[in-house]
Design an enzyme around this catalytic site. Structure first.
Site, PDB file in Angstrom:
ATOM      1  N   ASN A   1       0.864  -0.951  -0.334  1.00  0.00           N
ATOM      2  CA  ASN A   1      -0.100   0.098   0.106  1.00  0.00           C
ATOM      3  C   ASN A   1       1.342   1.534   0.244  1.00  0.00           C
ATOM      4  OD1 ASN A   1      -1.002   1.954   2.633  1.00  0.00           O
ATOM      5  ND2 ASN A   1      -0.002  -0.174   3.151  1.00  0.00           N
TER       6      ASN A   1
ATOM      7  N   LEU B   1      -0.988   8.483   4.472  1.00  0.00           N
ATOM      8  CA  LEU B   1      -1.484   8.708   5.551  1.00  0.00           C
ATOM      9  C   LEU B   1      -3.268   9.648   5.022  1.00  0.00           C
ATOM     10  CD1 LEU B   1       1.551   8.792   7.812  1.00  0.00           C
ATOM     11  CD2 LEU B   1      -0.360   6.996   7.334  1.00  0.00           C
TER      12      LEU B   1
ATOM     13  N   ASN C   1       3.232   6.549  15.671  1.00  0.00           N
ATOM     14  CA  ASN C   1       3.942   5.639  14.936  1.00  0.00           C
ATOM     15  C   ASN C   1       5.403   6.567  14.381  1.00  0.00           C
ATOM     16  OD1 ASN C   1       4.815   5.080  11.634  1.00  0.00           O
ATOM     17  ND2 ASN C   1       2.506   5.733  11.236  1.00  0.00           N
TER      18      ASN C   1
ATOM     19  N   CYS D   1       8.670   7.707  10.279  1.00  0.00           N
ATOM     20  CA  CYS D   1       8.678   8.683   9.208  1.00  0.00           C
ATOM     21  C   CYS D   1      10.109   9.824   9.266  1.00  0.00           C
ATOM     22  CB  CYS D   1       7.505  10.208  10.341  1.00  0.00           C
ATOM     23  SG  CYS D   1       6.973  11.739   9.496  1.00  0.00           S
TER      24      CYS D   1
ATOM     25  N   GLY E   1       1.744  -8.691  12.244  1.00  0.00           N
ATOM     26  CA  GLY E   1       2.135  -8.620  10.678  1.00  0.00           C
ATOM     27  C   GLY E   1       2.185 -10.103  10.053  1.00  0.00           C
TER      28      GLY E   1
ATOM     29  N   GLY F   1      -4.652  -6.539  10.287  1.00  0.00           N
ATOM     30  CA  GLY F   1      -4.029  -5.398   9.987  1.00  0.00           C
ATOM     31  C   GLY F   1      -5.252  -5.672   8.381  1.00  0.00           C
ATOM     32  N   THR F   2      -4.076  -6.149   7.600  1.00  0.00           N
ATOM     33  CA  THR F   2      -4.235  -7.100   5.667  1.00  0.00           C
ATOM     34  C   THR F   2      -5.455  -7.574   6.087  1.00  0.00           C
ATOM     35  OG1 THR F   2      -2.384  -6.236   5.425  1.00  0.00           O
ATOM     36  CG2 THR F   2      -3.460  -8.074   3.794  1.00  0.00           C
TER      37      THR F   2
HETATM   38  C1  LIG Z   1      -4.008   0.170   3.824  1.00  0.00           C
HETATM   39  C2  LIG Z   1      -3.087   0.146   4.789  1.00  0.00           C
HETATM   40  C3  LIG Z   1      -3.015   0.924   6.179  1.00  0.00           C
HETATM   41  C4  LIG Z   1      -1.852   1.557   6.767  1.00  0.00           C
HETATM   42  N1  LIG Z   1      -2.030   2.374   7.562  1.00  0.00           N
HETATM   43  C5  LIG Z   1      -0.956   2.886   8.628  1.00  0.00           C
HETATM   44  C6  LIG Z   1      -1.318   3.409   9.118  1.00  0.00           C
HETATM   45  O1  LIG Z   1      -1.900   4.862   9.299  1.00  0.00           O
HETATM   46  N2  LIG Z   1      -0.665   3.680  10.620  1.00  0.00           N
HETATM   47  C7  LIG Z   1      -0.009   3.265  10.704  1.00  0.00           C
HETATM   48  O2  LIG Z   1       0.821   3.057  11.892  1.00  0.00           O
HETATM   49  N3  LIG Z   1       0.547   1.604  10.534  1.00  0.00           N
HETATM   50  C8  LIG Z   1      -0.360   1.502   8.879  1.00  0.00           C
HETATM   51  N4  LIG Z   1      -1.087   0.848   8.731  1.00  0.00           N
HETATM   52  C9  LIG Z   1       0.239  -0.918   9.113  1.00  0.00           C
HETATM   53  C10 LIG Z   1      -0.737  -1.723   9.901  1.00  0.00           C
HETATM   54  O3  LIG Z   1      -1.020  -0.989  10.969  1.00  0.00           O
HETATM   55  C11 LIG Z   1       0.128  -2.744  10.465  1.00  0.00           C
HETATM   56  O4  LIG Z   1       1.534  -2.743  11.152  1.00  0.00           O
HETATM   57  C12 LIG Z   1       0.840  -3.745   9.280  1.00  0.00           C
HETATM   58  O5  LIG Z   1      -0.069  -3.912   7.848  1.00  0.00           O
HETATM   59  C13 LIG Z   1       1.247  -5.291   9.338  1.00  0.00           C
HETATM   60  O6  LIG Z   1       0.317  -5.821   9.809  1.00  0.00           O
HETATM   61  P1  LIG Z   1      -1.134  -6.693   8.864  1.00  0.00           P
HETATM   62  O7  LIG Z   1       0.068  -8.147   7.624  1.00  0.00           O
HETATM   63  O8  LIG Z   1      -1.719  -7.768   9.491  1.00  0.00           O
HETATM   64  O9  LIG Z   1      -1.077  -5.623   7.660  1.00  0.00           O
HETATM   65  C14 LIG Z   1      -1.567   0.292   7.376  1.00  0.00           C
HETATM   66  C15 LIG Z   1      -1.258  -1.199   6.469  1.00  0.00           C
HETATM   67  C16 LIG Z   1      -2.314  -1.724   6.191  1.00  0.00           C
HETATM   68  C17 LIG Z   1      -1.784  -2.363   4.431  1.00  0.00           C
END
Ligand SMILES: Cc1cc2nc3c(=O)[nH]c(=O)nc-3n(C[C@H](O)[C@H](O)[C@H](O)COP(=O)(O)O)c2cc1C
Length: 312
Positions: free
Chosen positions: A69, A73, A127, A130, A243, A265-266
């Site tokens: 992705n 933000l 977070n 950055c 993750g 998350g995903t």
């Molecule tokens: C579409 C998308 C948007 C995300 N937005 C943020 C975010 O705004 N802030 C943040 O700290 N992590 C963000 N993440 C990271 C997730 O919170 C998570 O750390 C990461 O995707 C790993 O977990 P997963 O494999 O279960 O998705 C985002 C991930 C995805 C896929």
């Protein structure tokens, strides 16, 4: 029941920031969402000081076992969050964790102070994926930069401070130690792994509008496990592990590796009720595990003599 930094939670499964739009889900599912909210706490998407439009499209690439992705933000900014989003999130009936990001310690300080003033928020997640405006390196990639940031903002809030670590660093455990030593109450990991995809056609053109993005989903699960285990060996504060979790067995693994809570998350994009399902699967596995342990402890073990078994 479980807990994170004194916050009581019904089960150990929460959402990963930015992966579950609770306000849109409430519009779609109405009060049923509140009655059966999939997570024991809700983590907001990242809030920045000023509104952000996000990256140009396309913003998603479907990888073989996950997604890349490059959302960038998008958010309403601090004032929009406080006035518009927070009152709606407070109706979810679970503790709220607000995730914030700034590109300077001053920006993060303003965010933390403003969020600290709101009783609806149970904890703050930083977070730190950055870039540092001076070095160009991600703040969360460098133990010294992260230590300076946490030192600056820690005194500004009495709420639990969770530092969300980036996996895009040489030694994630060293960064976790820096966060802990400056007073972080917990760390969460992993965020997405830096990744790119090329548009079909072989012209070498990046597919994503933001050129590079972050890989998430099953593809990163084993990396998450390794990083969580490495951090757990070095810090005593709680860890929110995430993750690639899409089943209770994955959550069980992250807990075994040292996490206190697990974030999904995903998988929520594929199955919006994933949080509820994974919490249920995890509970069954834990019950099965504890009853088999009890059995093993109470029943005499049958010793197999390999040599005599072979000779039969
Ligand atoms: C579409 C998308 C948007 C995300 N937005 C943020 C975010 O705004 N802030 C943040 O700290 N992590 C963000 N993440 C990271 C997730 O919170 C998570 O750390 C990461 O995707 C790993 O977990 P997963 O494999 O279960 O998705 C985002 C991930 C995805 C896929």
């Amino acid at each position: 029941m479980t807990e994170l930094c004194g916050i009581a939670l019904a089960h150990p499964i929460i959402n990963g920031s930015g992966t579950f739009d609770a306000i849109a889900a409430r519009r779609a599912f109405g009060d049923a969402l509140v009655e059966r909210f999939p997570f024991s706490a809700f983590v907001s998407k990242t809030i920045t000081l000023l509104p952000r439009a996000g990256n140009p499209p396309p913003r998603l690439w479907e990888a073989q076992a996950g997604i890349i992705n490059s959302i960038g933000l998008p958010n309403r900014g601090l004032q929009g969050y406080l006035e518009h989003d927070l009152p709606q999130l407070a109706e979810l009936g679970v503790p709220l964790i607000t995730n914030v990001m700034g590109s300077t310690a001053g920006e993060v300080a303003q965010l933390v102070e403003a969020i600290d003033a709101r009783d609806e928020v149970a904890a703050i997640e930083l977070n730190v994926s950055c870039p540092n405006v001076e070095t160009g390196l991600d703040i969360g990639a460098d133990p010294a930069s992260l230590a300076a940031l946490v030192r600056a903002v820690r005194p500004l809030t009495g709420k639990p401070l969770v530092v969300k670590l980036t996996p895009n660093t040489a030694d994630v455990a060293a960064v976790a130690v820096a966060a802990e030593s400056e007073g972080a109450d917990a760390v969460s990991l992993i965020n997405t792994l830096r990744a790119s995809a090329l548009a079909p056609g072989g012209e070498g053109r990046f597919w994503l509008g933001g050129q590079s993005g972050g890989l998430s989903g099953p593809a990163i699960r084993s990396i998450a496990l390794a990083q969580i285990a490495a951090v757990a060996r070095r810090v005593a504060i709680p860890i929110v592990g995430m993750g690639g979790v899409s089943h209770g067995t994955h959550a069980l693994d992250l807990l075994a590796a040292g996490a206190t809570l697990v974030a999904v998350g995903t998988e929520s994009f594929r199955d919006p009720a994933a949080g509820t399902r994974i919490a249920r699967e995890l509970k069954s596995l834990q019950i099965a595990g504890s009853s088999s342990t009890t059995l093993q402890e109470s029943e005499p073990q049958v010793q197999v003599d390999v040599k005599s078994a072979d000779s039969r």
